[in-house]
Design a protein around this motif. Structure first.
Motif: not given
Ligand code: BES
Ligand code: MN
Ligand code: ZN
Length: 503
Positions: A420-428, A437-438, A447-452
């Protein structure tokens, strides 16, 4: 095209160009595998010794040709290695597939061969048939006539000897292997077709034609329909190309279906990187970036050919990622299907953009599960190498099921987390999310992007096949150079499990 049949003849008595036997690595050197008996008799029981003299050890990948002695109708004997000998008669299915594939490749140019391999049960019959049909694959559509005339044809006829011919399970095993191999080979053809021939419209046309042959329902959204429908991800990626994008829905339904699956494929027919252009050295194989869409399409056709009691809808997100005056710029914000906004920081992270639209669209139909397949990130190759795909999911138990299905189907894969912590890197600062992101864990970030974009309550898994989709090294086993057909077997396995209501 190559065909496989079951024969009741003895290996030595069959009229063929070659007889294939298998050898394994025993504790005291090379041993013959079951199936080789009648050939060994023709060698006065000295076949193992002869092969050892010729340098064979029984190791996987071993391939030794020798002239047949009197007493064998064929003129050539081919011995292929299975690797370590096992207790009893049963060999690992993958060892059988690889040995059969090696044999089919080694016999390129021959017409007919008897495969006298250890066929202990129907599973072994299926493995040998599948490996042989996959190993015989060649891609010559773009060779000139002259080169073709000088070239040779793949092995045409394969007779499996030593398995019971009347046995229903054996017959079903050959039929299933034939469907799966032909659909994997269809996937390979699509991947290997150069991007000036295979682009979104031509791909969609193929799906329409082939879909009709197999009673599938095909719907194609062209650029006008995509714009009107608000598919900002697919349009945003495809807008820079002279060849406009498509979203193809290809559906197989069964009246007794208990479950409905949605398979989504990344179909970038060429990934130049767009304005964030890939440097030379990184774009030569990017015709392979539609491997996910090809696998999904082939899996839907396979489900239909196998008559599985399941509904399977394939969604092919097709676009060409090109730089031009009309291309999406790094910094642009796209409004995706369903309304979320994405700031495009890198136009080379295009796969997640086309997939996101398709995931939202597929979710509207409330399938029991969504599985997407994509050559998504170089980072997944860094993590797992070029023969293993990564599996991510929104539920651990669903990820485990997909991993088990891949393993059962004979595909190398590995479960990956979505931290979950990798979601932060995609904040715009501008949009709901950025498409990058990172750098570390880049495969998981994707994968986290797609999950959204996955609707609440739907099981979803993401297969990142960037590594195994396209093989650049020397052929081995049943894997040729170029497109491999990665993920097809896993998707078919999932469809089979769903047809039993077990997903
Ligand atoms: N299609 C590529 C991923 C890829 C790389 C597939 C190598 C097969 C072999 C994908 O579109 C891509 O370019 N991904 C970028 C993402 C990055 C810009 C966040 C990558 O992995 O470098
Ligand atoms: Mn890219
Ligand atoms: Zn790509």
């Amino acid at each position: 095209m190559t065909s496989v049949s079951l024969s009741t003849s003895a290996a030595n008595a069959l009229r063929a160009d070659a007889v294939v036997v298998a050898v394994a690595k025993g504790p005291k050197g090379l041993v013959l595998a079951p199936g080789a008996e009648t050939v060994d008799e023709a060698f006065d029981g000295k076949l193992a010794a002869v092969l050892t003299t010729l340098g064979a050890t029984g190791a996987e990948g071993d391939s030794v040709k020798l002239p047949a002695p009197a007493g064998v109708k064929a003129s050539l004997i081919l011995a292929v290695g299975l690797g370590d000998a096992t207790e009893g008669d049963a060999f690992d299915a993958e060892a059988l597939r690889r040995a059969a594939g090696t044999a089919a490749r080694a016999l390129h140019g021959s017409k007919k061969a008897a495969f006298a391999l250890p066929l202990a049960d129907a599973a072994a019959v299926e493995a040998v048939a599948l490996g042989a049909l996959l190993g015989a694959y060649t891609f010559t559509a773009f060779r000139s006539e002259a080169a073709l005339a000088g070239g040779k044809d793949p092995l045409a006829e394969i007779a499996l000897v030593g398995a019971k011919r009347g046995d229903k399970a054996n017959k079903a095993a050959v039929d299933r292997a034939t469907v799966v191999a032909e659909e994997m080979n269809r996937t390979r053809d699509l991947i290997n077709t150069p991007p000036n021939d295979l682009f979104p419209k031509s791909f969609a046309d193929i799906v329409t034609t082939v879909g009709k042959e197999h009673g599938l329902k095909v719907e194609v959204l062209d650029e006008k329909a995509l714009t009107k429908g608000g598919f900002g991800g697919i349009m945003g990626v495809g807008i820079g190309s002279a060849r406009p994008p498509r979203l193809v829905k290809v559906a197989y339904t069964h009246p007794k279906a208990k479950q409905t699956l949605a398979f989504i494929g990344k179909g970038i027919t060429y990934d130049s990187g767009g304005i964030s252009l890939k440097p030379a050295g990184h774009n030569e194989t990017m015709k392979c970036d539609m491997s996910g869409a090809a696998a999904v399409f082939a899996a839907v056709v396979a489900a239909a050919r196998l008559g599985l009691q399941v509904n399977v809808t394939g969604w092919l997100a097709l676009a060409e990622n090109m730089p031009s005056g009309s291309a999406t710029r790094p910094g642009d914000v796209l409004k995706m299907y369903g309304g979320k906004t994405v700031e495009v920081l890198n136009t080379d992270a295009e796969g997640r953009l086309v997939l996101a639209d398709a995931i939202v669209r597929a979710g509207e139909e409330k399938p029991d599960a969504i599985v997407d397949v994509a050559t998504l990130t170089g980072a997944m190759m860094m993590a797992l190498g070029s023969r293993t795909f990564g599996i991510m999911a929104n539920q651990d138990d669903f990820r485990d099921k997909v991993f088990a299905a891949a393993t059962a189907a004979g595909e190398q894969s590995w479960p990956m987390p979505l931290p979950a912590e990798l979601r932060k890197g995609m904040e715009s600062p501008t949009a709901d999310i950025a498409n990058m992101g990172d750098r570390m864990g880049g495969g998981l970030v994707a994968g986290l992007f797609l999950q959204e974009f996955v609707a609440e309550g739907i099981s979803w898994a993401h297969l990142d096949i960037a590594g195994p989709a396209f093989h650049e090294g020397a052929p081995y086993g049943y894997i040729p150079k170029g497109g491999t057909g990665s993920a097809v077997r896993t998707l078919v396995q999932l469809a089979e499990e769903a047809s039993a209501g077990a997903l």
